[in-house]
Motif scaffolding. Structure first.
Motif, PDB file in Angstrom:
ATOM      1  N   ARG A 117       0.800  -1.226   0.000  1.00  0.00           N
ATOM      2  CA  ARG A 117       0.000   0.000   0.000  1.00  0.00           C
ATOM      3  C   ARG A 117       0.837   1.283   0.000  1.00  0.00           C
ATOM      4  O   ARG A 117       0.295   2.380  -0.075  1.00  0.00           O
ATOM      5  CB  ARG A 117      -0.942  -0.009   1.195  1.00  0.00           C
TER       6      ARG A 117
ATOM      7  N   ASP B 173       0.363   3.979  -2.895  1.00  0.00           N
ATOM      8  CA  ASP B 173      -0.903   4.700  -2.787  1.00  0.00           C
ATOM      9  C   ASP B 173      -0.904   5.665  -1.614  1.00  0.00           C
ATOM     10  O   ASP B 173      -1.452   6.760  -1.711  1.00  0.00           O
ATOM     11  CB  ASP B 173      -2.071   3.714  -2.649  1.00  0.00           C
ATOM     12  N   GLU B 174      -0.289   5.275  -0.490  1.00  0.00           N
ATOM     13  CA  GLU B 174      -0.220   6.171   0.668  1.00  0.00           C
ATOM     14  C   GLU B 174       0.588   7.421   0.355  1.00  0.00           C
ATOM     15  O   GLU B 174       0.210   8.527   0.747  1.00  0.00           O
ATOM     16  CB  GLU B 174       0.367   5.443   1.876  1.00  0.00           C
TER      17      GLU B 174
ATOM     18  N   ARG C 159       1.095   8.749  -2.686  1.00  0.00           N
ATOM     19  CA  ARG C 159       0.329   9.564  -3.642  1.00  0.00           C
ATOM     20  C   ARG C 159      -0.815  10.307  -2.948  1.00  0.00           C
ATOM     21  O   ARG C 159      -1.065  11.480  -3.234  1.00  0.00           O
ATOM     22  CB  ARG C 159      -0.205   8.686  -4.768  1.00  0.00           C
ATOM     23  N   THR C 160      -1.516   9.637  -2.042  1.00  0.00           N
ATOM     24  CA  THR C 160      -2.617  10.264  -1.325  1.00  0.00           C
ATOM     25  C   THR C 160      -2.115  11.402  -0.444  1.00  0.00           C
ATOM     26  O   THR C 160      -2.704  12.484  -0.413  1.00  0.00           O
ATOM     27  CB  THR C 160      -3.368   9.223  -0.469  1.00  0.00           C
ATOM     28  N   ALA C 161      -1.024  11.190   0.263  1.00  0.00           N
ATOM     29  CA  ALA C 161      -0.471  12.225   1.146  1.00  0.00           C
ATOM     30  C   ALA C 161      -0.022  13.454   0.361  1.00  0.00           C
ATOM     31  O   ALA C 161      -0.204  14.585   0.812  1.00  0.00           O
ATOM     32  CB  ALA C 161       0.694  11.662   1.954  1.00  0.00           C
TER      33      ALA C 161
ATOM     34  N   GLY D  48      -1.203  14.469  -2.530  1.00  0.00           N
ATOM     35  CA  GLY D  48      -2.320  15.140  -3.184  1.00  0.00           C
ATOM     36  C   GLY D  48      -2.029  15.361  -4.658  1.00  0.00           C
ATOM     37  O   GLY D  48      -1.016  14.909  -5.194  1.00  0.00           O
ATOM     38  N   PRO D  49      -2.915  16.076  -5.340  1.00  0.00           N
ATOM     39  CA  PRO D  49      -2.735  16.299  -6.780  1.00  0.00           C
ATOM     40  C   PRO D  49      -1.551  17.220  -7.067  1.00  0.00           C
ATOM     41  O   PRO D  49      -1.437  18.288  -6.479  1.00  0.00           O
ATOM     42  CB  PRO D  49      -4.053  16.937  -7.216  1.00  0.00           C
TER      43      PRO D  49
ATOM     44  N   ARG E 149       0.474  19.441   3.105  1.00  0.00           N
ATOM     45  CA  ARG E 149      -0.213  19.387   1.823  1.00  0.00           C
ATOM     46  C   ARG E 149      -1.135  20.586   1.672  1.00  0.00           C
ATOM     47  O   ARG E 149      -1.229  21.180   0.614  1.00  0.00           O
ATOM     48  CB  ARG E 149      -0.998  18.088   1.679  1.00  0.00           C
TER      49      ARG E 149
END
Length: 124
Positions: A66, A69-70, A72-74, A76-77, A115
């Motif tokens: 994971r 994905d963690e 990328r999520t942290a 952000g865009p 972020r």
């Protein structure tokens, strides 16, 4: 080609280092995952117009499925894809991180607040 989104390598590094599955940043075998700034280098973060690459030292093998994905999520865009490269696994019996002999790699800031700061700066 510019994406129009300002990306700060030092802030990205700080965000990634707050994640529980990340023991540290990894610059790649030859230091190729780095961003060069005036008088310093941010290892483990490479920013290009078309992609951001993050090199990490994973805390343990349980985090591996994971971890990308963690990260990328942290983060952000960012207006471009984020590739996550795991360069090493941390030794659970050694408090230092590979590439950080002082053992002080992880800052105390939270990923959410960092972020949010990046998103606010990109609004202007």
């Amino acid at each position: 080609m510019s994406t129009g989104i300002l990306v700060d390598a030092e802030r990205l590094a700080a965000i990634v280092l707050t994640l529980p599955g990340v023991a540290g940043l990894h610059g790649g075998r030859f230091g190729e995952i780095s961003t060069y700034l005036p008088g310093r280098r941010v290892r483990g973060v490479r920013i290009r117009d078309d992609v951001v690459t993050i090199g990490v030292v994973a805390r343990d093998t349980a985090a591996l499925p994971r971890l990308g994905d963690e990260v990328r999520t942290a983060l952000g865009p960012l207006g471009r894809p984020v590739d996550v490269w795991v360069g090493d696994l941390a030794d659970p019996d050694d408090p230092t991180v590979p590439g950080d002999p002082t053992g002080t790699a992880a800052p105390a800031a939270s990923a959410v607040s960092l972020r949010s700061t990046i998103l606010e700066e990109n609004k202007s």
